[in-house]
Write an enzyme that holds these catalytic residues in place. Structure first.
Site, PDB file in Angstrom:
ATOM      1  N   TRP A 103      44.618  43.431  47.365  1.00 30.27           N
ATOM      2  CA  TRP A 103      43.539  44.411  47.452  1.00 30.27           C
ATOM      3  C   TRP A 103      42.744  44.269  48.744  1.00 30.27           C
ATOM      4  O   TRP A 103      42.344  45.268  49.347  1.00 30.27           O
ATOM      5  CB  TRP A 103      42.641  44.334  46.219  1.00 30.27           C
ATOM      6  CG  TRP A 103      43.371  44.826  45.005  1.00 30.27           C
ATOM      7  CD1 TRP A 103      43.765  44.101  43.925  1.00 30.27           C
ATOM      8  CD2 TRP A 103      43.851  46.165  44.785  1.00 30.27           C
ATOM      9  NE1 TRP A 103      44.460  44.897  43.042  1.00 30.27           N
ATOM     10  CE2 TRP A 103      44.528  46.161  43.545  1.00 30.27           C
ATOM     11  CE3 TRP A 103      43.787  47.349  45.510  1.00 30.27           C
ATOM     12  CZ2 TRP A 103      45.129  47.310  43.015  1.00 30.27           C
ATOM     13  CZ3 TRP A 103      44.376  48.489  44.989  1.00 30.27           C
ATOM     14  CH2 TRP A 103      45.038  48.468  43.756  1.00 30.27           C
ATOM     15  N   ASP A 173      34.164  44.052  47.113  1.00 31.68           N
ATOM     16  CA  ASP A 173      34.917  44.812  46.118  1.00 31.68           C
ATOM     17  C   ASP A 173      34.889  44.019  44.821  1.00 31.68           C
ATOM     18  O   ASP A 173      35.666  43.092  44.623  1.00 31.68           O
ATOM     19  CB  ASP A 173      36.350  45.016  46.596  1.00 31.68           C
ATOM     20  CG  ASP A 173      37.219  45.727  45.559  1.00 31.68           C
ATOM     21  OD1 ASP A 173      36.716  46.038  44.456  1.00 31.68           O
ATOM     22  OD2 ASP A 173      38.399  45.971  45.850  1.00 31.68           O
ATOM     23  N   LYS A 197      37.786  48.263  34.568  1.00 34.50           N
ATOM     24  CA  LYS A 197      37.915  46.859  34.172  1.00 34.50           C
ATOM     25  C   LYS A 197      36.793  46.513  33.180  1.00 34.50           C
ATOM     26  O   LYS A 197      37.051  46.360  31.994  1.00 34.50           O
ATOM     27  CB  LYS A 197      37.813  45.939  35.391  1.00 34.50           C
ATOM     28  CG  LYS A 197      38.524  46.421  36.635  1.00 34.50           C
ATOM     29  CD  LYS A 197      40.022  46.324  36.558  1.00 34.50           C
ATOM     30  CE  LYS A 197      40.645  46.633  37.915  1.00 34.50           C
ATOM     31  NZ  LYS A 197      42.109  46.598  37.889  1.00 34.50           N
TER      32      LYS A 197
END
Length: 361
Positions: A103, A173, A197
């Site tokens: 990511w 992030d 999430k």
């Protein structure tokens, strides 16, 4: 009696059953007005009330300082990979990025479209099994911001510390770690998190941005991607993802009912400790990540004999232990232990893993 499975999916992930049941009860008739939240105008008093309460509950949970704006946006965290440099990286400027996995690499690749990216540190040399300490970083003296990924969902690495970047804004992030425990928001210039999430369903992203960072967007930045435009319009410059915003609000209420992030953090600590302790004591399962850098939320593990993987997953599925297959890029297994994954789910997984090892060890 509930027939819901134990869901270890990395995202879209498990949602609290109590929240789903409440949403189900309100689906056709929200508070007696004769229609659902997703059918009402986002500018109605009713939905503005839903949105305002959701924001306030999130502010309460994270103790967000008054000089930060909270934005509920579309596009997911991946859109932020472009939106951040468009807003914070001036033409010809440099931004520092820390590479700790897939990511963060995606964020780096996208940011390079808009300016110079200095990869100040990378975990590549150790196969992404440990996080470089800050003393190993080479930061730029003139960086517009420093970006990092506190938790790598796929690789299972997580910082147990917050970088100190001085006066340079720290951008994070937090898609897969936000709301899992208390957080000092004041240490950051900007936090962003995809919802799927710990926040709610996919399609929504939350951005928490310090006010002094607004109004810096380059002239080529699309109006829809300008943080100041979003902030000035209460995240309603256009029609927002109303269903996702409403469900996020219900989850924030649920988190408060659980005792807030201090209580949630205690539960999450126990969950990950149990699973890591079992894996470490096993001769069949192993986790390659440096102990200090192990993720609380996403726990990858491999079997000593990869030929047993299919049998392991089949047995897990038969016991309603779902979505344990590792990401296609790394293989193996992965158990994601987000807030809605109960301690009972972790206990059931460990019991199955012990049974499987006894039969195949």
């Amino acid at each position: 009696m509930s027939t819901r499975a134990y869901n270890f999916c990395a995202g879209p992930a498990a949602l609290p059953e109590a929240v789903l049941r409440r949403a189900q009860a309100e689906l056709l008739d929200w508070r007696g007005i004769g229609l659902s939240v997703m059918e009402m105008s986002h500018r109605s008093d009713e939905f503005v009330g839903v949105a305002s309460k959701a924001e306030q509950d999130l502010r309460d949970l994270l103790a967000i300082p008054a000089n930060y704006k909270v934005l509920f946006l579309q596009g997911g965290a991946s859109q932020q990979f472009a939106q951040i440099p468009l807003n914070l990286l001036p033409e010809g400027g440099t931004a520092d990025y820390i590479d700790t996995g897939i990511w963060s690499k995606k964020a780096i690749e996208e940011a390079r479209r808009y300016g110079t990216v200095n990869v100040a540190a990378s975990a590549k040399s150790c196969d992404y099994f440990r996080i470089p300490r800050q003393e190993e970083w080479t930061l730029s003296p003139d960086a517009a911001y420093v970006h990092y990924t506190p938790n790598e969902t796929i690789g299972g690495l997580e910082y147990d510390w917050i970088p100190d970047t001085g006066d340079v804004p720290l951008v994070a992030d937090m898609s897969s770690t936000i709301l899992s425990r208390p957080l000092d928001v004041s240490r950051f210039g900007l936090i962003y998190a995809g919802a799927q999430k710990n926040i709610g369903p996919s399609g929504l992203v939350v951005v928490i941005v310090r006010e002094d960072l607004l109004g810096r967007a380059r002239s080529s930045c699309p109006t829809m991607l300008d943080y100041k435009v979003a902030a000035d319009n209460g995240s309603m410059y256009n029609t927002p993802p109303t269903l996702g915003w409403y469900l996020a609000g219900l989850i924030f209420e649920w988190l408060k009912e659980q005792g807030g992030l201090e209580a949630m953090g205690q539960v999450n600590r126990r969950k990950q400790q149990k699973l890591y302790e079992f894996i470490d004591a096993s001769s069949l399962y192993s986790n390659p990540i440096a102990t200090a850098d192990r993720s609380w939320m996403n726990i990858p593990f491999v079997l000593a004999d990869a030929g047993l993987d299919k049998a392991f997953l089949a047995g897990a599925s038969a016991r309603q232990l779902l979505n344990l297959q590792g990401h296609r890029s790394v293989g193996g297994m992965r158990a994601s232990l987000y807030n809605a994954v109960s301690e009972a789910a972790v206990d059931a997984l460990i019991a199955y893993m012990a049974e499987f090892e006894k039969e195949n060890g």
